[in-house]
Design a protein around this motif. Structure first.
Motif, mmCIF file in Angstrom:
data_model
loop_
_atom_site.group_PDB
_atom_site.id
_atom_site.type_symbol
_atom_site.label_atom_id
_atom_site.label_comp_id
_atom_site.label_asym_id
_atom_site.label_seq_id
_atom_site.Cartn_x
_atom_site.Cartn_y
_atom_site.Cartn_z
ATOM 1 N N LEU A 317 0.898 -0.737 -0.271
ATOM 2 C CA LEU A 317 0.105 -0.236 -0.111
ATOM 3 C C LEU A 317 0.874 0.980 -0.316
ATOM 4 N N LEU A 318 1.146 2.273 -1.064
ATOM 5 C CA LEU A 318 2.048 3.213 -1.372
ATOM 6 C C LEU A 318 1.393 4.157 -1.504
ATOM 7 N N SER A 319 1.888 5.652 -0.666
ATOM 8 C CA SER A 319 1.738 7.237 -1.016
ATOM 9 C C SER A 319 2.793 7.330 -2.156
ATOM 10 N N THR A 320 2.934 8.556 -2.671
ATOM 11 C CA THR A 320 3.488 8.962 -3.104
ATOM 12 C C THR A 320 5.377 8.671 -2.271
ATOM 13 N N ALA A 321 5.539 9.542 -1.681
ATOM 14 C CA ALA A 321 6.985 9.365 -1.274
ATOM 15 C C ALA A 321 7.069 8.785 -0.646
ATOM 16 N N ILE A 322 6.427 7.431 -0.200
ATOM 17 C CA ILE A 322 6.864 6.257 -0.040
ATOM 18 C C ILE A 322 7.649 5.379 -1.118
ATOM 19 N N ALA A 323 6.272 5.439 -2.140
ATOM 20 C CA ALA A 323 6.902 4.283 -3.302
ATOM 21 C C ALA A 323 7.815 4.961 -3.870
ATOM 22 N N ARG A 324 8.482 5.728 -3.978
ATOM 23 C CA ARG A 324 9.819 6.943 -3.995
ATOM 24 C C ARG A 324 10.922 5.803 -3.545
ATOM 25 N N GLU A 325 10.443 6.661 -1.709
ATOM 26 C CA GLU A 325 11.496 5.463 -1.350
ATOM 27 C C GLU A 325 11.877 3.807 -1.906
ATOM 28 N N LEU A 326 10.702 3.385 -1.872
ATOM 29 C CA LEU A 326 10.611 1.665 -2.194
ATOM 30 C C LEU A 326 11.216 1.711 -4.232
#
Length: 446
Positions: A317-326
């Protein structure tokens, strides 16, 4: 939220974003989160409390390069001053390479009507009548001796969002609820139980008499509880507590937990994390869903996900910042919490299996049917699970007698792999699960 209110708030957040850009922001977004609620609580035929609450909270995020800052204020605040304060904070903030607005290509273009609003006005007198009716029905059940109270409420919430790359949108949802809790028995042999109903549309609520009667019958069934011997047994989770198992799974596949290495499933992508046949869905655009939304807290259009497909983990389950980090892309699960955005589940469900709950129970010689859990003994870093519990003992495929003062323990990694869902899923919850059978748990009693 009236059309006039919507326009006023949309104009307000759009103006705040524009002021932030004028003050020096490379990008910005602004949001207003609105909530309204009223409730009445009764006990033993008398009103114990009434409550009405309103809030309109506005927040602004600004980005200067890889620096970000956020400020919050009331809707009536000085917009220019708010923008200047945010810019000043951003200029001295540490750089964060993952922060920024969502990719414009992922923004919601058409705001779907998910039927989340019921304009029915519920006066305080009706809330009081409903609460009294629930309590009366519960107290009428033979064996019920006291009341813990009943309550009825009505409310609404909404979000208005504007971003500097052109997104402007809003949505609202209503919520109505009823609940009752009563006590059965006397002295040291007393037992308590409850029932409740929560829906977006008033007409969809369970009837008051049914809620009260169910609460009373549940409390009476728990009388004369016994203790059980310690051992390893199959454990059946009633849907009321099975939803907790689903919430642990949702937390474990939250991208923020994965990025921070605080999830016991962080290294399991593409691997089996549940028994074959187990499927888990998350659907933000479900009609009348308790947690539905046409776009997330960043304006991203969400779609139905299948994070666990036939037992295999397929998505975080992803938001923008967390998705970029991953190293991934957001899937529209960002939720505003004041001035921050973090991923969260929406209408998250362990999908039903093929067998009825009675069929699962019929195959158990000795086991534990859990109806209530206590304590916070869940470690989402390791998966270790230990909870106080009460419910009913299963003997030779049938519910035999109530039990209490029990601890159940295992590891969530093993529990998911030994989990069998029944076919009785009720989707009227933001986190939903059917009856769940989990083999081989430690049941600690005498």
């Amino acid at each position: 939220m009236t059309a006039s209110d919507q326009k006023t708030l949309l104009d307000r957040v759009a103006a705040l974003v524009e002021m932030a850009e004028r003050a020096g922001a490379d990008a910005a977004d602004a949001v207003v989160m609105r909530s309204r609620s009223s409730s009445v609580a009764v006990r033993l035929g008398k009103v114990e409390g009434t409550e009405s609450a309103e809030s309109d909270d506005m927040s602004l995020r600004v980005f200067i390069g890889n620096r970000v800052a956020a400020v919050s204020a009331t809707v009536g605040a000085d917009l220019a001053a708010l923008a200047e304060r945010a810019i000043a904070m951003a200029r001295v903030s540490p750089e964060d390479p993952y922060q920024g607005l969502a990719d414009p290509a992922r923004l919601a273009r058409d705001i779907a009507d998910l039927d989340l609003v019921d304009d029915t006005e519920i006066p305080a007198d009706r809330l009081k009548e409903d609460a009294l009716a629930m309590e009366e029905a519960a107290l009428a059940v033979p064996g019920v001796t006291n009341s813990s109270g009943a309550a009825a409420s009505a409310g609404s919430g909404g979000l208005v969002l504007a971003t500097s790359h052109g997104f402007v949108g809003q949505y609202a949802a209503t919520r109505f609820s009823r609940s009752a809790a009563v006590i059965a028995g006397e002295g040291t042999a007393m037992e308590r139980d409850y029932d409740f109903s929560s829906r977006l549309h008033f007409a969809d609520l369970e009837e008051t008499e049914k809620i009260g009667r169910t609460a009373g019958e549940r409390a009476v069934k728990r009388l004369n509880a016994r203790k059980v011997k310690t051992g390893v047994f199959p454990v059946v989770y009633d849907p009321r507590v099975a939803r907790g198992i689903a919430s642990h799974l949702a937390a474990a596949i939250n991208g923020a937990s994965v990025a921070r290495k605080t999830s016991f499933l962080r290294d399991r992508m593409g691997k089996a994390v549940a028994a074959p046949g187990v499927t888990v869905t998350d659907d933000p655009v479900k009609k009348r869903g308790q947690a539905s939304r046409p776009f997330d807290g960043e304006g991203v259009a969400g779609e139905r996900l299948v994070p666990v497909d036939d037992g295999v983990l397929t998505a975080w389950l992803l938001s923008t910042a967390i998705a970029r980090e991953l190293g991934l892309e957001t899937n529209g699960r960002g939720v505003r919490a004041a001035s921050s955005v973090n991923p969260s589940a929406t209408n998250f469900a362990i999908e039903p299996g093929e067998a009825a709950p009675e069929a699962l129970i019929a195959g158990i010689k000795n086991g534990f049917y859990v109806t209530e859990l206590f304590g916070q003994g869940v470690n989402l870093v390791t998966g270790e699970y230990s909870r106080g519990a009460s419910g009913f003992w299963i003997e030779n495929g049938e519910i035999a007698y109530p039990v209490s003062e029990v601890t159940i323990a295992s590891n969530l990694k093993d529990m998911f792999l030994r989990m069998t869902p029944a076919n009785d899923l009720d989707r009227n919850f933001g986190t939903a699960a059917p009856t769940l059978l989990i083999e081989g748990m430690t049941v600690a009693g005498e």
